[in-house]
Design a protein around this motif. Structure first.
Motif, short mmCIF file in Angstrom:
data_model
loop_
_atom_site.label_atom_id
_atom_site.label_comp_id
_atom_site.label_asym_id
_atom_site.label_seq_id
_atom_site.Cartn_x
_atom_site.Cartn_y
_atom_site.Cartn_z
N GLN A 315 -0.12 38.12 33.03
CA GLN A 315 0.46 39.41 33.37
C GLN A 315 0.87 39.46 34.83
N VAL A 316 1.61 40.52 35.19
CA VAL A 316 1.92 40.80 36.60
C VAL A 316 1.04 41.97 37.01
N ILE A 317 0.39 41.85 38.16
CA ILE A 317 -0.54 42.90 38.61
C ILE A 317 -0.12 43.41 40.00
N ASN A 318 -0.10 44.73 40.12
CA ASN A 318 0.09 45.36 41.42
C ASN A 318 -1.30 45.53 42.04
N LEU A 319 -1.59 44.73 43.08
CA LEU A 319 -2.95 44.72 43.65
C LEU A 319 -3.31 46.02 44.37
N ARG A 320 -2.32 46.87 44.59
CA ARG A 320 -2.63 48.17 45.20
C ARG A 320 -3.30 49.09 44.18
N LYS A 321 -3.00 48.86 42.88
CA LYS A 321 -3.49 49.77 41.84
C LYS A 321 -4.58 49.14 40.96
N ARG A 322 -4.49 47.82 40.77
CA ARG A 322 -5.44 47.14 39.88
C ARG A 322 -5.96 45.88 40.54
N GLU A 323 -7.08 45.39 40.05
CA GLU A 323 -7.61 44.16 40.62
C GLU A 323 -7.27 42.96 39.75
N SER A 324 -7.11 41.83 40.40
CA SER A 324 -6.87 40.56 39.71
C SER A 324 -8.14 39.72 39.83
N GLU A 325 -8.29 38.75 38.93
CA GLU A 325 -9.48 37.89 38.97
C GLU A 325 -9.07 36.45 39.28
N PHE A 326 -9.90 35.77 40.08
CA PHE A 326 -9.58 34.40 40.47
C PHE A 326 -10.88 33.68 40.83
N LEU A 327 -11.21 32.63 40.08
CA LEU A 327 -12.34 31.75 40.38
C LEU A 327 -13.67 32.48 40.50
N GLY A 328 -13.86 33.49 39.66
CA GLY A 328 -15.12 34.24 39.66
C GLY A 328 -15.12 35.45 40.58
N PHE A 329 -14.06 35.61 41.36
CA PHE A 329 -13.94 36.74 42.29
C PHE A 329 -12.95 37.77 41.74
N THR A 330 -13.05 38.99 42.23
CA THR A 330 -12.02 40.01 41.99
C THR A 330 -11.25 40.20 43.30
N ILE A 331 -9.95 40.51 43.18
CA ILE A 331 -9.10 40.69 44.37
C ILE A 331 -8.32 41.98 44.22
#
Length: 598
Positions: A315-331
Motif C-alpha cells: 500500500q501507499v501510506i501518508n506518514l502524517r496520518k498513519r504509521e508504517s511498519e519496518f523491521l519490527g518498528f513503527t514509523i
C-alpha cells in the motif's frame, strides 16, 4: 573482526580484495572454480562454518561439524575437491519455524559438507557481488544492520521531508525466486565461469526431503541463499535508484541538502529506496508520485523478476496520518514545531511476543530460582533493549510493557526473591541501567528492569566501511565500536554449572570494562571467542574476584596452559603472536606454575 583474522591466517585477504577491485572496474570472471576449490578457501570455509552455532545442527545424513572435525586437513580438502568434480548435493532437511504473524517459515537445512561447500562459493562470490550492490541495501551484508536501514528512513523523513511511503510486500519471496533468471543475473554481475554456475544450479535444485526437487526458490537456511537473494533484488535496487536518485543530468544545480533542482523540472518520479532483504520502502514527497511508484514497482517485480506481491500488505501510506511498519518498528511523521519528524516505536505483534517471552523466563525463575535462570532473563532483556533502543519512543513503549507485566512478575517472584533498589550492584548492571528502579534479586543476581531503557541515536551507515578494501579494513579497525551490549547478552546465556555466581558476574564485568578486548593481543573478541582466565589459578590459592580474572582469546588461553611444543608453534603462527605478547604470555604461565617456554 573475527572474519578478518581468519582471512589473514589462510592468506585469502588479497584474493578477496582483488576480486572486489576487478568487479568494481566491471571486469568479468571466467576462472573462479580453481579459487573456490583451493586448499586455503576450503580451510577458511571450514573454520567459518565451525564457528557458527548452526554447525551442530544435523542435515538429512545426521552428521554435524563433530564428524568433520575427525578428518585431517588434507582429507577434508580432498573430499570437497572430489565431491565438486561431480557435484550432487544431498537431500535438504525441512524444518518449520513460527513467524511473528503465527504462520510458518520453511527452512531448508543442507548436510554439513554441503554447507561447507556453499560457504566456499559464498566467500568468492561475495566480494564480486558487493562491488555491484546498491549502497542503501542493508540486509545480509557485511557490517550492515537493521539499525542502518532505520537510520536511513529517519534521515529521509527528518531532513528531506519525505512523508509518503510505498510499502510493497513480495509474496513468499525466498520460495518463489526464478532459477533461470537468477543464473542470468549471476552472469550479468560478471560471473562467467560455467562450472561455477552449474554447481549453483544444482544447489538450487537440491532435493528437499519429503517434498522432491524444487523448480523455484532458494532454501532459507542455506549459507549461500542470503547472497543469492540480494543478487535477485539488486536489479530492482538499481532500477529504482536510476529513475531518480542516480538519473544523469546535463547540468547540476545543487541545493543546500545536495539535491538537484534540475530534476524537479522534469517528469521524473522523485523517490528514495531503502531495502533490508526482501523488506523495502520507497519514500516520496507527495501522494501522486507515490502511487506512480507503487504501480511501476509492482509491474517491474511481476514482469522482470517473475514474482508476485501481496495485495493486502502492499500500500501507499501518508506518514502524517498513519504509521508504517519496518523491521519490527513503527514509523510515523509527527509534528514538531513547524516541521515533522520521524517518531518510531515497536510493532504491536512484537510487543505481544515480548510479553509472552518475558512470562516464560519469569515462570522458569519461579520454578527454579537459580543464578543461571536470572542471567538468562537478563540476556533476554538486554537483547530486546539493544535492538529496540533506536526507536525514538522506546522509553514509553517499554514503560507500558513493564506496567502490564508488573503484577505478573511481582506475584511470581515475591516468594523466591527480594524486591528492592539495587545496593552495590555489579559493574555490568551499573553500566547499562540506573539504580532508580526497583527490581528483584534472585540468587544474588539483580534482574535487569524492563522499563529502564534509553533511546540511542540511529546512525547512518558509513559507505566507505568495507572488508574488501585496504582503506575500508583500516577504518574498521579504527572506528568500529563493537556492540559490547550485544555480546554481553550472549555471554549471559553461557551454561557453566561448575562456576560460582561471583565468577559469572565478574566475568561479565571484566569483559565490559575491557571493552571486549583480549588483555594480551588487544583484539576485540565476540562472545564465542572469549575465555576467562584466573591470573592466579584456584588450585594455587586464587579466587573468583574481579582483579584475579583476565579476558583472553581462547587460543591465547590454550597457549598459557599448553605443554606440547608442536601445538604451541601452531597456535603462535595462527594467532600472529609478537615478541611483546610472548613476554606477557610467559608472565601468565609463571603465575600458573609453568615454565616460560615460549
Amino acid at each position: 573482526m573475527q572474519a578478518l583474522r581468519y582471512w589473514d591466517y589462510y592468506g585469502m585477504t588479497e584474493t578477496f580484495t582483488d576480486l572486489y577491485d576487478k568487479s568494481s572496474k566491471q571486469e568479468t570472471f571466467s576462472h573462479l572454480y580453481d579459487i573456490i576449490t583451493s586448499r586455503e578457501n576450503i580451510l577458511l570455509s571450514y573454520r567459518t562454518v565451525k564457528s557458527n552455532k548452526g554447525s551442530t545442527t544435523a542435515g538429512t545424513d545426521g552428521k554435524t561439524i563433530k564428524d568433520i572435525k575427525k578428518l585431517s586437513e588434507d582429507q577434508l580438502v580432498k573430499e570437497i575437491q572430489n565431491k565438486l568434480k561431480r557435484y550432487q548435493p544431498k537431500k535438504v532437511r525441512r524444518k518449520l519455524i513460527e513467524k511473528d504473524n503465527g504462520k510458518w517459515r520453511p527452512l531448508g537445512i543442507p548436510c554439513i559438507l554441503d554447507r561447507i561447500i556453499q560457504q566456499c562459493f559464498k566467500q568468492i562470490l561475495e566480494p564480486i557481488a558487493e562491488a555491484k550492490f546498491y549502497k542503501h541495501s542493508y540486509g545480509f551484508r557485511p557490517l550492515r544492520s537493521t539499525h542502518h536501514a532505520m537510520a536511513r528512513v529517519q534521515f529521509l523523513i527528518n531532513r528531506a521531508s519525505l512523508h509518503y511511503v510505498v510499502d510493497i510486500d513480495i509474496k513468499g519471496f525466498f520460495d518463489n525466486i526464478n532459477h533461470t533468471l537468477l543464473i542470468k543475473q549471476l552472469w550479468n554481475i560478471g560471473i562467467h565461469d560455467r562450472q561455477v554456475l552449474a554447481c549453483i544450479s544444482k544447489m538450487l535444485k537440491a532435493e528437499i526431503d519429503g517434498e522432491g526437487k524444487p523448480t523455484k526458490g532458494v532454501p532459507q537456511g542455506g549459507l549461500l541463499s542470503t547472497l543469492l537473494s540480494n543478487i535477485v533484488l539488486n536489479d530492482l535496487d538499481h532500477w529504482v535508484s536510476e529513475q531518480w536518485e542516480f538519473f544523469p543530468l546535463n547540468k547540476a544545480y545543487k541545493t543546500r541538502e545536495g539535491e538537484l533542482y534540475a530534476k524537479k523540472r522534469t517528469n521524473l518520479k522523485e523517490g528514495y529506496f531503502v531495502r533490508y532483504a526482501d523488506d523495502f520502502k520507497i519514500l516520496c514527497r507527495d501522494w501522486k508520485t507515490a502511487q506512480k511508484w507503487f504501480n511501476a514497482v509492482r509491474l517491474y517485480i511481476k514482469q522482470r523478476l517473475k514474482l508476485d506481491i501481496s495485495p493486502e500488505k502492499s500500500q501507499v501510506i501518508n506518514l502524517r496520518k498513519r504509521e508504517s511498519e519496518f523491521l519490527g518498528f513503527t514509523i510515523r511523521a509527527n509534528r514538531k514545531g513547524k516541521k515533522r519528524v520521524a517518531h518510531t516505536g515497536i510493532k504491536a505483534n512484537k510487543k505481544r511476543k515480548i510479553k509472552v517471552e518475558a512470562k516464560k523466563y519469569i515462570q522458569r525463575i519461579k520454578a527454579s530460582p537459580t543464578a543461571q535462570n536470572a542471567l538468562l532473563f537478563n540476556s533476554f532483556v538486554l537483547g530486546i533493549h539493544n535492538y529496540f533502543n533506536r526507536a525514538t519512543h522506546v522509553n514509553i513503549e517499554f514503560s507500558r510493557l513493564a506496567y502490564e507485566l508488573r503484577a505478573f512478575i511481582y506475584n511470581r517472584l515475591k516468594p523466591v526473591g527480594k524486591y528492592e533498589h539495587p545496593t552495590n550492584p555489579p559493574p555490568t548492571y551499573k553500566k547499562f541501567y540506573s539504580l532508580g528502579f526497583k527490581t528483584f534479586k534472585i540468587s544474588n543476581v539483580y534482574l535487569f528492569p524492563l522499563a529502564n531503557v534509553k533511546t540511542r541515536n540511529a546512525m547512518n551507515f558509513s559507505q566507505s566501511l568495507t572488508t574488501f578494501t585496504k582503506a575500508g579494513r583500516e577504518r574498521i579497525h579504527k572506528t568500529i565500536r563493537s556492540e559490547i551490549q550485544q555480546e554481553i547478552s550472549k555471554l549471559m546465556k553461557s551454561k557453566l554449572p561448575s562456576r560460582s555466581v561471583e565468577y559469572m558476574d565478574n566475568r561479565l564485568s571484566r569483559y565490559s570494562m575491557k571493552m571486549g578486548k583480549c588483555e594480551i593481543t588487544g583484539t576485540f573478541l565476540s562472545a564465542n571467542e572469549i575465555h576467562c582466565h584466573h591470573y592466579v589459578p584456584l588450585h594455587l590459592g586464587g579466587n573468583d574476584k574481579f582483579n584475579n580474572l583476565r579476558i583472553l582469546h581462547k587460543g591465547i588461553h590454550q597457549l598459557i596452559h599448553q605443554t606440547n611444543t608442536k601445538t604451541i608453534d601452531i597456535l603462535i603462527k595462527e594467532l600472529g603472536i609478537t615478541e611483546p605478547m610472548v613476554q606477557k604470555i610467559n608472565q601468565y604461565r609463571e603465575k600458573c606454575g609453568m615454565e616460560p617456554s615460549l
